[in-house]
Design a protein around this motif. Structure first.
Motif, PDB file in Angstrom:
ATOM      1  N   LEU A  25      -8.109 -36.445 103.976  1.00 21.11           N
ATOM      2  CA  LEU A  25      -9.550 -36.562 104.243  1.00 21.11           C
ATOM      3  C   LEU A  25      -9.962 -35.658 105.403  1.00 21.11           C
ATOM      4  O   LEU A  25     -11.053 -35.086 105.396  1.00 21.11           O
ATOM      5  CB  LEU A  25      -9.928 -38.014 104.535  1.00 21.11           C
ATOM      6  CG  LEU A  25      -9.900 -38.966 103.346  1.00 21.11           C
ATOM      7  CD1 LEU A  25     -10.154 -40.409 103.803  1.00 21.11           C
ATOM      8  CD2 LEU A  25     -10.905 -38.554 102.281  1.00 21.11           C
ATOM      9  N   ILE A  26      -9.092 -35.500 106.388  1.00 24.44           N
ATOM     10  CA  ILE A  26      -9.391 -34.617 107.517  1.00 24.44           C
ATOM     11  C   ILE A  26      -9.442 -33.166 107.046  1.00 24.44           C
ATOM     12  O   ILE A  26     -10.317 -32.398 107.467  1.00 24.44           O
ATOM     13  CB  ILE A  26      -8.358 -34.816 108.645  1.00 24.44           C
ATOM     14  CG1 ILE A  26      -8.505 -36.231 109.220  1.00 24.44           C
ATOM     15  CG2 ILE A  26      -8.519 -33.752 109.736  1.00 24.44           C
ATOM     16  CD1 ILE A  26      -7.372 -36.667 110.117  1.00 24.44           C
ATOM     17  N   ILE A  27      -8.536 -32.791 106.149  1.00 18.31           N
ATOM     18  CA  ILE A  27      -8.539 -31.431 105.606  1.00 18.31           C
ATOM     19  C   ILE A  27      -9.838 -31.188 104.818  1.00 18.31           C
ATOM     20  O   ILE A  27     -10.480 -30.141 104.960  1.00 18.31           O
ATOM     21  CB  ILE A  27      -7.309 -31.181 104.702  1.00 18.31           C
ATOM     22  CG1 ILE A  27      -6.004 -31.426 105.464  1.00 18.31           C
ATOM     23  CG2 ILE A  27      -7.357 -29.797 104.078  1.00 18.31           C
ATOM     24  CD1 ILE A  27      -5.774 -30.542 106.649  1.00 18.31           C
ATOM     25  N   ILE A  28     -10.257 -32.165 104.033  1.00 17.00           N
ATOM     26  CA  ILE A  28     -11.511 -32.036 103.277  1.00 17.00           C
ATOM     27  C   ILE A  28     -12.703 -31.966 104.234  1.00 17.00           C
ATOM     28  O   ILE A  28     -13.637 -31.184 104.032  1.00 17.00           O
ATOM     29  CB  ILE A  28     -11.667 -33.196 102.262  1.00 17.00           C
ATOM     30  CG1 ILE A  28     -10.548 -33.130 101.216  1.00 17.00           C
ATOM     31  CG2 ILE A  28     -13.040 -33.162 101.590  1.00 17.00           C
ATOM     32  CD1 ILE A  28     -10.413 -34.386 100.369  1.00 17.00           C
ATOM     33  N   ALA A  29     -12.653 -32.756 105.316  1.00 16.42           N
ATOM     34  CA  ALA A  29     -13.718 -32.702 106.324  1.00 16.42           C
ATOM     35  C   ALA A  29     -13.812 -31.304 106.931  1.00 16.42           C
ATOM     36  O   ALA A  29     -14.916 -30.816 107.202  1.00 16.42           O
ATOM     37  CB  ALA A  29     -13.471 -33.750 107.419  1.00 16.42           C
ATOM     38  N   ALA A  30     -12.672 -30.651 107.120  1.00 13.83           N
ATOM     39  CA  ALA A  30     -12.683 -29.287 107.666  1.00 13.83           C
ATOM     40  C   ALA A  30     -13.414 -28.334 106.726  1.00 13.83           C
ATOM     41  O   ALA A  30     -14.124 -27.434 107.175  1.00 13.83           O
ATOM     42  CB  ALA A  30     -11.250 -28.807 107.914  1.00 13.83           C
ATOM     43  N   LEU A  31     -13.264 -28.555 105.438  1.00 11.24           N
ATOM     44  CA  LEU A  31     -13.976 -27.708 104.473  1.00 11.24           C
ATOM     45  C   LEU A  31     -15.483 -27.945 104.549  1.00 11.24           C
ATOM     46  O   LEU A  31     -16.260 -26.992 104.509  1.00 11.24           O
ATOM     47  CB  LEU A  31     -13.453 -27.964 103.060  1.00 11.24           C
ATOM     48  CG  LEU A  31     -11.990 -27.595 102.820  1.00 11.24           C
ATOM     49  CD1 LEU A  31     -11.547 -28.031 101.427  1.00 11.24           C
ATOM     50  CD2 LEU A  31     -11.768 -26.102 103.018  1.00 11.24           C
ATOM     51  N   THR A  32     -15.900 -29.195 104.667  1.00 15.99           N
ATOM     52  CA  THR A  32     -17.343 -29.460 104.777  1.00 15.99           C
ATOM     53  C   THR A  32     -17.883 -28.918 106.094  1.00 15.99           C
ATOM     54  O   THR A  32     -19.007 -28.417 106.140  1.00 15.99           O
ATOM     55  CB  THR A  32     -17.686 -30.954 104.646  1.00 15.99           C
ATOM     56  OG1 THR A  32     -17.092 -31.684 105.720  1.00 15.99           O
ATOM     57  CG2 THR A  32     -17.232 -31.524 103.318  1.00 15.99           C
ATOM     58  N   ASP A  33     -17.074 -28.990 107.155  1.00 19.97           N
ATOM     59  CA  ASP A  33     -17.517 -28.475 108.449  1.00 19.97           C
ATOM     60  C   ASP A  33     -17.694 -26.967 108.398  1.00 19.97           C
ATOM     61  O   ASP A  33     -18.541 -26.418 109.102  1.00 19.97           O
ATOM     62  CB  ASP A  33     -16.508 -28.848 109.535  1.00 19.97           C
ATOM     63  CG  ASP A  33     -16.968 -28.419 110.909  1.00 19.97           C
ATOM     64  OD1 ASP A  33     -18.057 -28.848 111.332  1.00 19.97           O
ATOM     65  OD2 ASP A  33     -16.245 -27.640 111.560  1.00 19.97           O
ATOM     66  N   ARG A  34     -16.939 -26.322 107.578  1.00 21.72           N
ATOM     67  CA  ARG A  34     -17.020 -24.861 107.443  1.00 21.72           C
ATOM     68  C   ARG A  34     -18.402 -24.437 106.930  1.00 21.72           C
ATOM     69  O   ARG A  34     -18.869 -23.348 107.231  1.00 21.72           O
ATOM     70  CB  ARG A  34     -15.922 -24.399 106.480  1.00 21.72           C
ATOM     71  CG  ARG A  34     -15.882 -22.943 106.213  1.00 21.72           C
ATOM     72  CD  ARG A  34     -15.078 -22.244 107.278  1.00 21.72           C
ATOM     73  NE  ARG A  34     -14.924 -20.849 106.901  1.00 21.72           N
ATOM     74  CZ  ARG A  34     -15.321 -19.847 107.665  1.00 21.72           C
ATOM     75  NH1 ARG A  34     -15.854 -20.080 108.832  1.00 21.72           N
ATOM     76  NH2 ARG A  34     -15.172 -18.613 107.269  1.00 21.72           N
ATOM     77  N   PHE A  35     -19.050 -25.321 106.159  1.00 25.84           N
ATOM     78  CA  PHE A  35     -20.280 -24.920 105.482  1.00 25.84           C
ATOM     79  C   PHE A  35     -21.565 -25.423 106.120  1.00 25.84           C
ATOM     80  O   PHE A  35     -22.620 -24.857 105.860  1.00 25.84           O
ATOM     81  CB  PHE A  35     -20.235 -25.349 104.014  1.00 25.84           C
ATOM     82  CG  PHE A  35     -19.177 -24.623 103.237  1.00 25.84           C
ATOM     83  CD1 PHE A  35     -19.304 -23.273 102.962  1.00 25.84           C
ATOM     84  CD2 PHE A  35     -18.039 -25.283 102.816  1.00 25.84           C
ATOM     85  CE1 PHE A  35     -18.324 -22.582 102.276  1.00 25.84           C
ATOM     86  CE2 PHE A  35     -17.055 -24.603 102.120  1.00 25.84           C
ATOM     87  CZ  PHE A  35     -17.192 -23.254 101.843  1.00 25.84           C
ATOM     88  N   ASP A  36     -21.533 -26.464 106.938  1.00 23.25           N
ATOM     89  CA  ASP A  36     -22.802 -27.002 107.446  1.00 23.25           C
ATOM     90  C   ASP A  36     -23.573 -25.987 108.280  1.00 23.25           C
ATOM     91  O   ASP A  36     -24.770 -25.788 108.081  1.00 23.25           O
ATOM     92  CB  ASP A  36     -22.615 -28.334 108.188  1.00 23.25           C
ATOM     93  CG  ASP A  36     -21.673 -28.271 109.372  1.00 23.25           C
ATOM     94  OD1 ASP A  36     -21.132 -27.182 109.681  1.00 23.25           O
ATOM     95  OD2 ASP A  36     -21.454 -29.326 109.997  1.00 23.25           O
ATOM     96  N   GLY A  37     -22.898 -25.302 109.184  1.00 20.79           N
ATOM     97  CA  GLY A  37     -23.572 -24.285 109.992  1.00 20.79           C
ATOM     98  C   GLY A  37     -24.013 -23.088 109.172  1.00 20.79           C
ATOM     99  O   GLY A  37     -25.103 -22.538 109.375  1.00 20.79           O
TER     100      GLY A  37
END
Length: 183
Positions: free
Chosen positions: A43-55
């Protein structure tokens, strides 16, 4: 329409935070019969992917804001500071007493300091210190490896020592002034 456009990057940020909180809940719910550390780390790895795109989405839609920046930092602290540190504690440090608590605390504290410093620094094309997202993702990968080692009965105290060294190194790198070019 602008409010709808502005909601998309924040939704990605909240997904990031939700994944971090879910990872913590899985750790809390994990027992020796049901090891949920690997799914929590994933889940942390997936969160990193979502964090990559918000900005990126916020800049693409021209809806960047101070509020979005602060929400992103708070989400990052949960998903990449607190969550992977708790998983590391449960996997590697639970049996080493007060030292395990201290090592576990250092990681999110370093991450919080790094995020606060980032938020008050004028925009540059370089990061000062490694981003908490990278540190948290690397720690999550380490946690996955350790859980595979435990499952396959190959876990030794060496893994605990390596994880301690790894977490302290990542903590140092987050608060360091090492310059890393933004991608």
């Amino acid at each position: 329409m602008k409010n709808l456009k502005g909601a998309l990057p924040n939704a990605l940020t909240f997904i990031n935070m939700s994944l971090g909180v879910l990872a913590i809940l899985l750790v809390i719910n994990s027992s020796s019969q049901m090891n949920l550390m690997i799914p929590a780390s994933m889940l942390i790895i997936i969160a990193a992917l979502t964090d990559r795109f918000d900005g990126k989405v916020a800049r693409m839609l021209n809806v960047s804001s101070d509020l979005g920046k602060e929400l992103d930092s708070l989400s990052d602290l949960v998903s990449f500071g607190v969550s992977p540190a708790i998983i590391a504690w449960k996997t590697s440090f639970i049996d080493i007493g007060i030292a395990g608590y201290i090592i576990t605390l250092i990681f999110p504290i370093a991450g919080a300091y790094r995020l606060a410093r980032y938020n008050i620094t004028p925009f540059e094309n370089v990061f000062s210190g490694i981003p908490i997202t990278i540190a948290g993702a690397f720690l999550a990968l380490n946690n996955i490896y350790n859980n595979f080692a435990i499952t396959n009965k190959r876990y030794t105290n060496v893994h605990t020592s390596i994880t301690i060294l790894f977490m302290l190194t990542l903590s140092f790198l987050m608060v360091s002034r090492i310059k890393i070019k933004k991608m």
